[in-house]
Design a protein around this motif. Structure first.
Motif, PDB file in Angstrom:
ATOM      1  N   LYS A  41       9.730  17.095   1.270  1.00 20.45           N
ATOM      2  CA  LYS A  41      10.109  14.949   0.881  1.00 20.45           C
ATOM      3  C   LYS A  41       8.640  14.242   0.353  1.00 20.45           C
ATOM      4  O   LYS A  41       8.605  13.035  -0.459  1.00 20.45           O
ATOM      5  N   LEU A  42       6.910  14.730   1.388  1.00 20.29           N
ATOM      6  CA  LEU A  42       5.947  13.747   0.574  1.00 20.29           C
ATOM      7  C   LEU A  42       6.054  13.745  -0.550  1.00 20.29           C
ATOM      8  O   LEU A  42       5.731  12.854  -1.522  1.00 20.29           O
TER       9      LEU A  42
ATOM     10  N   LEU B 289       7.959  12.505  -2.739  1.00 17.39           N
ATOM     11  CA  LEU B 289       7.897  10.584  -2.540  1.00 17.39           C
ATOM     12  C   LEU B 289       6.557  10.397  -3.928  1.00 17.39           C
ATOM     13  O   LEU B 289       6.798   9.546  -3.845  1.00 17.39           O
ATOM     14  N   VAL B 290       5.278  11.168  -3.455  1.00 16.46           N
ATOM     15  CA  VAL B 290       4.072  10.216  -3.872  1.00 16.46           C
ATOM     16  C   VAL B 290       4.276  11.008  -5.687  1.00 16.46           C
ATOM     17  O   VAL B 290       3.952  10.081  -6.518  1.00 16.46           O
TER      18      VAL B 290
ATOM     19  N   TYR C 193      -0.188  13.848  -6.370  1.00 18.15           N
ATOM     20  CA  TYR C 193      -0.399  14.884  -5.780  1.00 18.15           C
ATOM     21  C   TYR C 193      -0.816  15.748  -6.812  1.00 18.15           C
ATOM     22  O   TYR C 193      -0.230  15.822  -7.720  1.00 18.15           O
TER      23      TYR C 193
ATOM     24  N   ILE D 146      -4.571   8.170  -3.541  1.00 19.43           N
ATOM     25  CA  ILE D 146      -3.319   7.215  -3.827  1.00 19.43           C
ATOM     26  C   ILE D 146      -5.015   5.809  -4.222  1.00 19.43           C
ATOM     27  O   ILE D 146      -5.962   5.398  -2.900  1.00 19.43           O
TER      28      ILE D 146
ATOM     29  N   LEU E  83       0.319   2.670   3.099  1.00 25.47           N
ATOM     30  CA  LEU E  83       1.032   3.479   2.665  1.00 25.47           C
ATOM     31  C   LEU E  83       1.200   4.741   2.872  1.00 25.47           C
ATOM     32  O   LEU E  83       2.045   5.890   2.834  1.00 25.47           O
ATOM     33  N   LEU E  84      -0.100   5.434   3.396  1.00 25.18           N
ATOM     34  CA  LEU E  84      -0.284   6.629   3.812  1.00 25.18           C
ATOM     35  C   LEU E  84       0.421   6.874   5.227  1.00 25.18           C
ATOM     36  O   LEU E  84       1.136   7.658   5.299  1.00 25.18           O
TER      37      LEU E  84
ATOM     38  N   LEU F  44       4.060   6.569   4.344  1.00 28.21           N
ATOM     39  CA  LEU F  44       4.839   8.403   3.285  1.00 28.21           C
ATOM     40  C   LEU F  44       5.091   9.340   4.955  1.00 28.21           C
ATOM     41  O   LEU F  44       5.934  10.071   4.879  1.00 28.21           O
ATOM     42  N   TYR F  45       3.623   9.304   5.760  1.00 29.73           N
ATOM     43  CA  TYR F  45       3.854  10.391   6.540  1.00 29.73           C
ATOM     44  C   TYR F  45       4.930  10.352   7.578  1.00 29.73           C
ATOM     45  O   TYR F  45       5.968  11.419   7.483  1.00 29.73           O
TER      46      TYR F  45
ATOM     47  N   GLU G 168       7.889   8.318   6.679  1.00 30.82           N
ATOM     48  CA  GLU G 168       9.545   9.027   6.157  1.00 30.82           C
ATOM     49  C   GLU G 168       9.891   9.890   5.424  1.00 30.82           C
ATOM     50  O   GLU G 168      10.329  10.605   5.312  1.00 30.82           O
ATOM     51  N   SER G 169       8.607  10.892   5.753  1.00 27.20           N
ATOM     52  CA  SER G 169       8.492  12.065   4.947  1.00 27.20           C
ATOM     53  C   SER G 169       9.570  13.382   6.273  1.00 27.20           C
ATOM     54  O   SER G 169      10.071  14.398   5.884  1.00 27.20           O
TER      55      SER G 169
END
Lengths: 169, 343
Positions: B206-207, B210-211, B215, B224, B242-243, B246-247, B249-250
């Motif tokens: 998922k991460l 998202l990015v 990556y 980033i 942001l990091l 992301l963590y 949310e994933s």
């Protein structure tokens, strides 16, 4: 080089050379192609050999980076850097200012160096004024220019007895 | 030029000293003595002869008072002097301070390059006379007091990565001019390896989704770059935020994630794929046609031949077609379909 010309009227031929025919042979010419003058930028024209000329004056601009260095050093002309126009305008003003303040004493062009915030003006003067006057004018210039440009201005001065002649043209 | 008989602004006759001061202009008052003897109060003005005489005496006085230039510093230098005292900081080349017979410039025909006195070319170039090795040593010893030792634990790149997994990159710009500010200095780049983050399979996938572009699969590094804030500190904070987001949310699983189709899959999964169905169907039919023992699908799945076939198909689909992969696929298919005769 022969430029194309249009001639109007009678051309002067040898057999028409009489006083009357000279009046008739009014030949005027019009230049019809583009004019290509010789380049006169920063060049001292060759004379009779009595014109003393410094190293700076003797070399025309195409010798920059070959036999001559740059009189003004700053980072604004590098890729991605700004402020080139401002630095150039400052340079022009400083050259005129010093030419006028030390009138008749400049032996050669002024070299301007910018090191981060500091403006270093390197000048070579003739020994036409007594030293105490030089010191006063140097302090005056440094103070005035520092206030004008809001940055430290340093004048590094050398004196020579007379102008250094490179050659005679 | 003001006449000696009266000043410019009023009709009063003036003293010769003041007159001389005005007449001399900005020149030094030392010259007054040259004038004061020549001028007389009340007279019509200095006669041309007297003026000429005063001028001649003035130039001779200038010649007498003129200080001769002293000997250059080079002649007073000791051989074992400390050079750092002559050039302590960056300064323009001074021929009377540098005791070297340097010549610079293009020589005149049948001549030599011009000497160092009044040589503008030597002044134009930047010199490093202030950076001799003893001077640099002195700078370093002075700076050592402000330095701290590098921690001995961090003696390899791997240890640095292990203790400090996130790398922050910022750029400072120096230029010549009155302003210190540069708008490019606010950019902050954050780099971290995803293997250092605590992510399970679903979170990692998922991460990465998202990015997107940020990556890099080969190096497993997430980059980033933030520059939307005006200050560097703000951009750094935003990057860290942001990091974090992301963590977190994933790790969450949203309602709509169970609508993931085969087109959204990042890699090929053999279970429940058409390849598995086809292979099992084929094997069941072969067994049925040969009328050998009845085997169930689960037993088939567990058997080695099918496992072999599964690994080769997955390798082909995920890694692409290489010689090795295709050979192994061929072997697994021959074993599956019992085609040992074909070599």
């Amino acid at each position: 080089m022969a430029a194309p010309l249009w001639r109007r009227g009678l051309t002067a031929a040898p057999w028409t050379r009489g006083s009357f025919s000279w009046l008739l042979s009014c030949s005027r010419a019009i230049q019809t192609t583009a004019v290509c003058h010789k380049n006169r930028a920063a060049r001292v024209r060759v004379g009779k050999g009595d014109k003393p000329v410094t190293y700076e004056q003797a070399h025309p601009p195409h010798y920059i980076a070959h036999r001559k260095g740059w009189l003004s050093l700053h980072t604004s002309n590098l890729d991605g850097e700004g402020g080139a126009a401002e630095r150039t305008v400052e340079d022009v003003f400083i050259r005129k200012f010093i030419y006028g303040t030390f009138h008749g004493c400049l032996a050669n062009e002024i070299v301007l160096k910018r090191r981060a915030n500091v403006l270093v003006v390197c000048a070579v003067f003739l020994q036409r004024l007594p030293p105490y006057k030089f010191y006063f004018l140097v302090g005056y210039t440094e103070t005035l220019l520092s206030f004008l440009y809001k940055c430290p201005v340093r004048l590094e001065v050398q004196t020579v007895p007379e102008k250094v002649i490179y050659k005679y043209l | 030029m003001a006449a000696a008989s009266g000043c410019l602004f009023c009709a009063r006759p003036m003293l010769p000293r003041l007159c001389a001061g005005l007449a001399a202009g900005p020149r030094s008052l030392l010259r007054v003595s040259a004038y004061s003897t020549a001028l007389v109060v009340g007279s019509a003005g200095p006669s041309p002869g007297q003026v000429a005489a005063s001028r001649r005496s003035r130039t001779s006085q200038i010649a007498r008072n003129r200080r001769l230039p002293g000997a250059p510093r080079t002649e007073k230098m000791a051989v074992d002097q400390y050079w750092g005292n002559v050039y302590p900081t960056a300064a323009a080349f001074n021929p009377s301070s540098v005791p070297l017979p340097i010549r610079m410039g293009y020589p005149v025909k049948r001549g030599v390059p011009p000497p160092k006195e009044g040589n503008l070319e030597l002044i134009k170039i930047p010199n490093f006379l202030h950076l001799t090795p003893p001077a640099i040593k002195k700078h370093c010893t002075a700076l050592k007091d402000f330095c701290t030792e590098w921690p001995t634990v961090l003696d390899s790149d791997e240890k640095c990565e292990q203790h400090f997994p996130i790398e922050i990159e910022t750029v400072d710009y120096v230029s010549a001019g009155p302003s210190v500010r540069n708008p490019k200095a606010r950019v902050v780049t954050l780099r971290v390896k995803l293997s250092k983050l605590n992510l399970d399979d679903h979170a990692k996938k998922k991460l990465i989704k998202l990015v997107g572009e940020r990556y890099c699969k080969d190096t497993d590094i997430l980059t980033i770059t933030t520059d939307r804030c005006p200050l560097r500190r703000q951009n750094y904070d935003y990057g860290v935020y942001l990091l974090t987001v992301l963590y977190h949310e994933s790790w969450k699983t949203e309602m709509w994630e169970n609508e993931k189709t085969e087109a959204d899959m990042e890699e090929y999964i053999w279970d429940n794929s058409p390849s598995q169905k086809n292979a099992l169907d084929t094997l069941v039919r072969i067994r049925a046609a040969e009328k050998t023992t009845e085997v169930t699908k689960e037993e088939l799945l567990a058997s080695e031949i099918v496992e072999n076939y599964k690994t080769t198909v997955v390798a082909l689909k995920n890694e692409g077609e290489t010689e090795n992969n295709i050979l192994q696929y061929k072997e697994s298919v021959t074993k599956l379909l019992n085609l040992q005769a074909l070599q």
